[in-house]
Structure formats: structure tokens, C-alpha cells
Design a protein around this motif. Structure first.
Motif, mmCIF file in Angstrom:
data_model
loop_
_atom_site.group_PDB
_atom_site.id
_atom_site.type_symbol
_atom_site.label_atom_id
_atom_site.label_comp_id
_atom_site.label_asym_id
_atom_site.label_seq_id
_atom_site.Cartn_x
_atom_site.Cartn_y
_atom_site.Cartn_z
ATOM 1 N N ASN A 31 0.851 -1.185 0.000
ATOM 2 C CA ASN A 31 0.000 0.000 0.000
ATOM 3 C C ASN A 31 0.895 1.246 0.000
ATOM 4 O O ASN A 31 2.123 1.160 0.134
ATOM 5 N N LYS A 32 0.307 2.415 -0.164
ATOM 6 C CA LYS A 32 1.099 3.636 -0.342
ATOM 7 C C LYS A 32 1.881 4.018 0.917
ATOM 8 O O LYS A 32 2.985 4.571 0.818
ATOM 9 N N ASP A 33 1.356 3.721 2.082
ATOM 10 C CA ASP A 33 2.081 4.035 3.321
ATOM 11 C C ASP A 33 3.374 3.232 3.410
ATOM 12 O O ASP A 33 4.433 3.760 3.771
ATOM 13 N N GLU A 34 3.294 1.938 3.088
ATOM 14 C CA GLU A 34 4.486 1.101 3.130
ATOM 15 C C GLU A 34 5.462 1.493 2.025
ATOM 16 O O GLU A 34 6.683 1.444 2.207
ATOM 17 N N THR A 35 4.939 1.900 0.879
ATOM 18 C CA THR A 35 5.799 2.366 -0.208
ATOM 19 C C THR A 35 6.609 3.576 0.232
ATOM 20 O O THR A 35 7.824 3.652 -0.025
ATOM 21 N N SER A 38 10.656 3.685 0.509
ATOM 22 C CA SER A 38 11.360 4.594 -0.397
ATOM 23 C C SER A 38 12.496 5.303 0.321
ATOM 24 O O SER A 38 13.598 5.463 -0.228
ATOM 25 N N ILE A 39 12.247 5.725 1.543
ATOM 26 C CA ILE A 39 13.280 6.395 2.334
ATOM 27 C C ILE A 39 14.442 5.445 2.593
ATOM 28 O O ILE A 39 15.622 5.801 2.430
ATOM 29 N N PHE A 40 14.136 4.227 2.963
ATOM 30 C CA PHE A 40 15.151 3.221 3.239
ATOM 31 C C PHE A 40 15.935 2.872 1.978
ATOM 32 O O PHE A 40 17.161 2.787 1.978
ATOM 33 N N ASN A 41 15.221 2.680 0.865
ATOM 34 C CA ASN A 41 15.868 2.290 -0.385
ATOM 35 C C ASN A 41 16.800 3.365 -0.926
ATOM 36 O O ASN A 41 17.860 3.068 -1.489
ATOM 37 N N ASN A 52 16.508 0.824 -5.591
ATOM 38 C CA ASN A 52 15.071 1.034 -5.554
ATOM 39 C C ASN A 52 14.411 0.163 -6.609
ATOM 40 O O ASN A 52 14.669 0.318 -7.802
ATOM 41 N N TYR A 53 13.562 -0.751 -6.168
ATOM 42 C CA TYR A 53 12.871 -1.650 -7.080
ATOM 43 C C TYR A 53 11.354 -1.468 -6.988
ATOM 44 O O TYR A 53 10.595 -2.388 -7.255
ATOM 45 N N LEU A 54 10.913 -0.251 -6.622
ATOM 46 C CA LEU A 54 9.489 0.031 -6.519
ATOM 47 C C LEU A 54 8.920 0.393 -7.878
ATOM 48 O O LEU A 54 9.544 1.108 -8.660
ATOM 49 N N PHE A 55 7.720 -0.092 -8.145
ATOM 50 C CA PHE A 55 7.056 0.185 -9.411
ATOM 51 C C PHE A 55 5.573 0.408 -9.117
ATOM 52 O O PHE A 55 4.942 -0.392 -8.444
ATOM 53 N N GLN A 56 5.034 1.510 -9.626
ATOM 54 C CA GLN A 56 3.622 1.795 -9.375
ATOM 55 C C GLN A 56 2.733 0.796 -10.090
ATOM 56 O O GLN A 56 2.849 0.575 -11.293
ATOM 57 N N SER A 99 -1.581 1.123 -4.890
ATOM 58 C CA SER A 99 -0.610 0.082 -4.568
ATOM 59 C C SER A 99 0.609 0.140 -5.483
ATOM 60 O O SER A 99 0.569 0.729 -6.563
ATOM 61 N N ASP A 100 1.697 -0.481 -5.004
ATOM 62 C CA ASP A 100 2.947 -0.546 -5.748
ATOM 63 C C ASP A 100 3.525 -1.948 -5.625
ATOM 64 O O ASP A 100 3.118 -2.741 -4.772
ATOM 65 N N ILE A 101 4.514 -2.234 -6.477
ATOM 66 C CA ILE A 101 5.243 -3.501 -6.409
ATOM 67 C C ILE A 101 6.664 -3.216 -5.946
ATOM 68 O O ILE A 101 7.309 -2.296 -6.446
ATOM 69 N N ASP A 102 7.158 -4.011 -5.013
ATOM 70 C CA ASP A 102 8.550 -3.906 -4.582
ATOM 71 C C ASP A 102 9.249 -5.233 -4.865
ATOM 72 O O ASP A 102 8.911 -6.272 -4.293
ATOM 73 N N ALA A 103 10.234 -5.196 -5.759
ATOM 74 C CA ALA A 103 10.954 -6.411 -6.146
ATOM 75 C C ALA A 103 12.298 -6.540 -5.427
ATOM 76 O O ALA A 103 13.119 -7.371 -5.806
ATOM 77 N N TYR A 104 12.534 -5.743 -4.390
ATOM 78 C CA TYR A 104 13.835 -5.758 -3.705
ATOM 79 C C TYR A 104 14.097 -7.116 -3.043
ATOM 80 O O TYR A 104 15.172 -7.699 -3.201
ATOM 81 N N ARG A 105 13.127 -7.649 -2.302
ATOM 82 C CA ARG A 105 13.301 -8.935 -1.620
ATOM 83 C C ARG A 105 12.754 -10.101 -2.431
ATOM 84 O O ARG A 105 13.310 -11.192 -2.413
ATOM 85 N N VAL A 106 11.638 -9.879 -3.071
ATOM 86 C CA VAL A 106 10.991 -10.924 -3.863
ATOM 87 C C VAL A 106 10.721 -10.348 -5.246
ATOM 88 O O VAL A 106 9.908 -9.445 -5.396
ATOM 89 N N GLY A 107 11.406 -10.860 -6.247
ATOM 90 C CA GLY A 107 11.214 -10.315 -7.584
ATOM 91 C C GLY A 107 11.677 -11.292 -8.643
ATOM 92 O O GLY A 107 12.021 -12.435 -8.357
#
Length: 211
Positions: free
Chosen positions: A115-119, A123-126, A132-136, A141-149
Motif C-alpha cells: 500500500n502507499k504508506d508502506e511504499t 522509499s526512504i530506506f531504499n 530502488n525496485y518500486l514500481f507503481q 498500490s505498488d510492487i517492490d521487487a527488492y526482496r521478492v522479484g
């Protein structure tokens, strides 16, 4: 998705997506119900009404789309690709292992759905990590492929004419998927690039300035 009769003025499906879907319980005669395309077999190209509206064809509602070209995301019919040393940075890049024609589907982007809050938190951490592997995925909602991708997270950025792919958010059966398509003919062993469409300055993007 809604229950009961559809009122176009108040229907959440119409106000957010513009159409009702097959899994809504409105009438088959609902004026807002998406009824798919009527392309002839194997003629669903970039001119297909579904593709033009950022949707994959759905055999449940499209006339001749059991295995058409615009169902490859759902079928997992991706191109052969492999990791290799990137040409533009000291990291990995993704390379085509076969010739790919313009407009063809290559692969889709997989990861955690946030969700947007977790994104915002990630984002700050990444940015501190320089990764940064975030994709809208949608407005919510967004997709984060940093840990699982999957391999698509290694496709590097280019915004200066070197890109040979483009990413599209496609509606596939019941939800959004981010997919990569060839924007021109791609030769075997060519590295893949697309424009990340980032409008703000971020530190990790500076390493791509050569491309």
C-alpha cells in the motif's frame, strides 16, 4: 466489483475504471459492462481495442482470444532473457537471448504488493541504500521487487534515446500487472533498457547518466 444493479452515476467500477467487469453482478445488458474485443483470430495486435485500453484479452468475453497474442502475460509466455554485466553501470543488466519483434511482450514485473504508506516508508530506506525496485501498480498500490522479484528488476534505465522497451500497466483478468514490451526490434544478446519516468532527482539514478 459491485453487487446488484449498476447505476453509472454512482457505480465505483465506472467512476474508478470507467467500466464494469465480468465479475460484477450487474446485468449482461449493463451499458458500462466491458464486452471485450471482436478481433479475428490471431489479429490482436497493438490496434486491438483491449490492448489500446491497457488490457489483456479475456477469452471469457472476447470473441476469438483463447490464445491470441494479447494473452501472453496471463499464459506466462515470456521471452528468453538472461542476466549479464551491464553496459552502463557496475551492476547487472538484462539481455535478450532471442530476437524480439517490435510490440512483443517480454516479461512482467513481480514482487511484493504494497500500500502507499508502506511504499513511502520503504522509499526512504531504499534511497539510503542506493537501490530502488518500486514500481507503481495502481493509484493505491505498488510492487517492490527488492526482496521478492524476478529478472525484470535488472532492466536498466535509459531516457536519452537508447531505450528499446516500454513498460505498461495492463489489466489482466482480474487485476493490474506491469509488463515489458519491445518498443523496437531487439536483436539477440542486446541489453534491454526502458525509461523509468522518474521526474524527481534521486541519488541512485545518477549512475545512469551515461544512457
Amino acid at each position: 466489483i459491485h453487487k446488484g444493479v449498476c447505476n453509472p452515476e454512482t457505480c465505483d467500477c465506472v467512476t474508478t475504471r470507467g467500466v464494469c467487469e465480468k465479475f460484477c453482478s450487474c446485468s449482461l445488458f449493463c451499458e458500462s459492462l466491458y464486452t471485450g474485443c471482436k478481433c479475428y483470430p490471431n489479429e490482436c495486435t497493438e490496434k486491438c481495442p483491449c490492448f489500446e485500453n491497457y488490457r489483456e484479452c479475456d477469452p471469457d468475453i472476447c470473441r476469438n482470444c483463447t490464445s491470441c497474442k494479447n494473452t501472453r502475460i496471463f499464459r506466462g509466455d515470456s521471452k528468453k532473457v538472461a542476466l549479464g554485466k551491464a553496459n552502463i553501470c557496475d551492476s547487472f543488466g538484462l539481455y535478450a537471448l532471442e530476437d524480439i519483434e517490435e510490440g512483443e511482450y517480454i516479461c512482467d514485473y513481480k514482487g511484493e504488493i504494497l500500500n502507499k504508506d508502506e511504499t513511502e516508508r520503504r522509499s526512504i530506506f531504499n534511497d539510503q541504500l542506493g537501490l530502488n525496485y518500486l514500481f507503481q501498480l495502481s493509484n493505491n498500490s505498488d510492487i517492490d521487487a527488492y526482496r521478492v522479484g524476478n529478472e525484470m528488476r535488472y532492466v536498466n534505465h535509459s531516457a536519452f534515446g537508447f531505450q528499446n522497451c516500454n513498460a505498461r500497466t495492463m489489466f489482466v483478468r482480474s487485476g493490474n500487472r506491469v509488463a515489458l514490451f519491445a518498443s523496437r526490434k531487439i536483436s539477440k544478446l542486446e541489453e534491454l533498457f526502458f525509461d523509468y519516468q522518474i521526474k524527481v532527482n534521486v541519488n541512485w539514478l545518477s549512475k545512469y547518466n551515461r544512457m
